[in-house]
Scaffold this active site. Structure first.
Site, PDB file in Angstrom:
ATOM      1  CE  LYS A   1       2.323   9.059  -3.981  1.00 41.63           C
ATOM      2  NZ  LYS A   1       3.532   8.920  -3.106  1.00 41.63           N
TER       3      LYS A   1
ATOM      4  CE1 TYR B   1       3.011   3.735  -1.869  1.00 40.38           C
ATOM      5  CE2 TYR B   1       0.790   4.302  -1.169  1.00 40.38           C
ATOM      6  CZ  TYR B   1       1.886   4.519  -1.987  1.00 40.38           C
ATOM      7  OH  TYR B   1       1.862   5.528  -2.929  1.00 40.38           O
TER       8      TYR B   1
ATOM      9  CG  PHE C   1       7.985   6.417   5.339  1.00 39.76           C
ATOM     10  CD1 PHE C   1       7.141   5.875   4.374  1.00 39.76           C
ATOM     11  CD2 PHE C   1       9.352   6.193   5.219  1.00 39.76           C
ATOM     12  CE1 PHE C   1       7.644   5.118   3.324  1.00 39.76           C
ATOM     13  CE2 PHE C   1       9.866   5.439   4.165  1.00 39.76           C
ATOM     14  CZ  PHE C   1       9.002   4.899   3.220  1.00 39.76           C
TER      15      PHE C   1
ATOM     16  NE  ARG D   1       7.123  11.532  -6.571  1.00 37.78           N
ATOM     17  CZ  ARG D   1       7.511  10.274  -6.445  1.00 37.78           C
ATOM     18  NH1 ARG D   1       8.744   9.903  -6.807  1.00 37.78           N
ATOM     19  NH2 ARG D   1       6.683   9.359  -5.963  1.00 37.78           N
TER      20      ARG D   1
ATOM     21  CG  ASN E   1       5.851  11.778  -3.111  1.00 38.48           C
ATOM     22  OD1 ASN E   1       4.700  11.365  -3.139  1.00 38.48           O
ATOM     23  ND2 ASN E   1       6.897  10.976  -3.110  1.00 38.48           N
TER      24      ASN E   1
ATOM     25  CG  HIS F   1       2.516   5.178  -7.115  1.00 41.49           C
ATOM     26  ND1 HIS F   1       3.412   4.629  -6.229  1.00 41.49           N
ATOM     27  CD2 HIS F   1       2.235   4.206  -8.020  1.00 41.49           C
ATOM     28  CE1 HIS F   1       3.647   3.361  -6.571  1.00 41.49           C
ATOM     29  NE2 HIS F   1       2.941   3.088  -7.650  1.00 41.49           N
TER      30      HIS F   1
ATOM     31  CD  GLU G   1       2.499  -0.359  -8.002  1.00 39.60           C
ATOM     32  OE1 GLU G   1       3.375  -0.435  -7.124  1.00 39.60           O
ATOM     33  OE2 GLU G   1       2.517   0.497  -8.914  1.00 39.60           O
TER      34      GLU G   1
HETATM   35  P1  IDP Z   1       8.599   6.343  -4.634  1.00 40.35           P
HETATM   36  O1  IDP Z   1       7.147   6.767  -4.523  1.00 40.35           O
HETATM   37  O2  IDP Z   1       9.459   7.417  -5.226  1.00 40.35           O
HETATM   38  O3  IDP Z   1       8.751   5.011  -5.325  1.00 40.35           O
HETATM   39  P2  IDP Z   1       9.112   4.902  -2.153  1.00 40.35           P
HETATM   40  O4  IDP Z   1      10.442   4.809  -1.494  1.00 40.35           O
HETATM   41  O5  IDP Z   1       8.557   3.697  -2.840  1.00 40.35           O
HETATM   42  O6  IDP Z   1       9.146   6.163  -3.139  1.00 40.35           O
HETATM   43  O7  IDP Z   1       8.090   5.369  -1.018  1.00 40.35           O
HETATM   44  C1  IDP Z   1       6.698   5.311  -1.250  1.00 40.35           C
HETATM   45  C2  IDP Z   1       6.077   6.600  -0.760  1.00 40.35           C
HETATM   46  O8  IDP Z   1       6.258   6.692   0.655  1.00 40.35           O
HETATM   47  C3  IDP Z   1       6.707   7.889  -1.290  1.00 40.35           C
HETATM   48  O9  IDP Z   1       6.250   8.233  -2.577  1.00 40.35           O
HETATM   49  C4  IDP Z   1       6.266   8.892  -0.244  1.00 40.35           C
HETATM   50  O10 IDP Z   1       4.896   9.278  -0.402  1.00 40.35           O
HETATM   51  C5  IDP Z   1       6.401   8.058   1.029  1.00 40.35           C
HETATM   52  N1  IDP Z   1       7.739   8.249   1.629  1.00 40.35           N
HETATM   53  C6  IDP Z   1       8.925   7.770   1.183  1.00 40.35           C
HETATM   54  N2  IDP Z   1       9.950   8.142   1.975  1.00 40.35           N
HETATM   55  C7  IDP Z   1       9.388   8.868   2.976  1.00 40.35           C
HETATM   56  C8  IDP Z   1       9.927   9.552   4.124  1.00 40.35           C
HETATM   57  O11 IDP Z   1      11.146   9.542   4.388  1.00 40.35           O
HETATM   58  N3  IDP Z   1       9.020  10.204   4.915  1.00 40.35           N
HETATM   59  C9  IDP Z   1       7.679  10.228   4.658  1.00 40.35           C
HETATM   60  N4  IDP Z   1       7.138   9.612   3.589  1.00 40.35           N
HETATM   61  C10 IDP Z   1       7.974   8.945   2.756  1.00 40.35           C
HETATM   62 MG    MG Z   2       8.089   3.135  -4.773  1.00 39.93          MG
END
Ligand code: IDP
Ligand code: MG
Length: 139
Positions: free
Chosen positions: A11, A51, A59, A104, A114, A117, A128
């Site tokens: 990212k 997304y 978010f 991470r 984070n 992905h 994807e």
């Molecule tokens: P993942 O990437 O671990 O699968 P997901 O729940 O699919 O997590 O969320 C996609 C992305 O959205 C996350 O990787 C992160 O960049 C962002 N994200 C998820 N939860 C939050 C949050 O609570 N605040 C801000 N960004 C978030």
């Molecule tokens: Mg995800």
């Protein structure tokens, strides 16, 4: 039967911090083969499409803006049990909850920025991968 590919993006936070090499080394050491790879930058529209499943989440706007804020490295990775093994390698969404030694835990800034992905299912790995790569770009 578990699928053998997953899709990843390094990212914008991790690219900007100079972690591409370190993250690719972790991916290599964990036994994934690189099937396809490119450095690119998502437009806000393309990040929103990628997304779309999260569009009702609070978010979403922040996520789309972050993911289109700078270059990323996209890749298709191959290994037995790729999706699950890669999720284990990257760790929990929130780096504060990610297991020690995961990508991470080592390189993410916070739950939004984070570092990386990883696809969450075999079906999404295929969808994807096709979002970024044509058949001619896969080896
Ligand atoms: P993942 O990437 O671990 O699968 P997901 O729940 O699919 O997590 O969320 C996609 C992305 O959205 C996350 O990787 C992160 O960049 C962002 N994200 C998820 N939860 C939050 C949050 O609570 N605040 C801000 N960004 C978030
Ligand atoms: Mg995800």
């Amino acid at each position: 039967m578990a699928g053998n590919i997953t899709f990843t993006m390094i990212k914008p936070d991790a690219v900007q911090s100079g972690y591409i090499g370190a993250i690719l080394a972790k991916i290599n050491e964990a036994g994934f083969r690189i099937v396809a790879m490119k450095m690119t930058q998502l437009s806000a529209q393309k990040a929103g499409e990628f997304y779309a499943v999260h569009k009702e989440r609070p978010f979403y706007g922040e996520l789309v803006s972050f993911m289109s804020s700078g270059p990323i490295v996209a890749a298709i990775l191959e290994k037995d049990n790729a999706v699950e093994d890669f999720r284990t390698l990257i760790g929990a969404t929130d780096p504060a909850k990610a297991a020690p030694g995961t990508i991470r835990a080592l390189y993410a800034r916070n739950v939004g920025e984070n570092a990386i992905h990883g696809s969450d299912s075999d079906e999404n790995a295929v969808i994807e991968s096709s979002f970024f790569f044509s058949a001619l770009e896969r080896f």
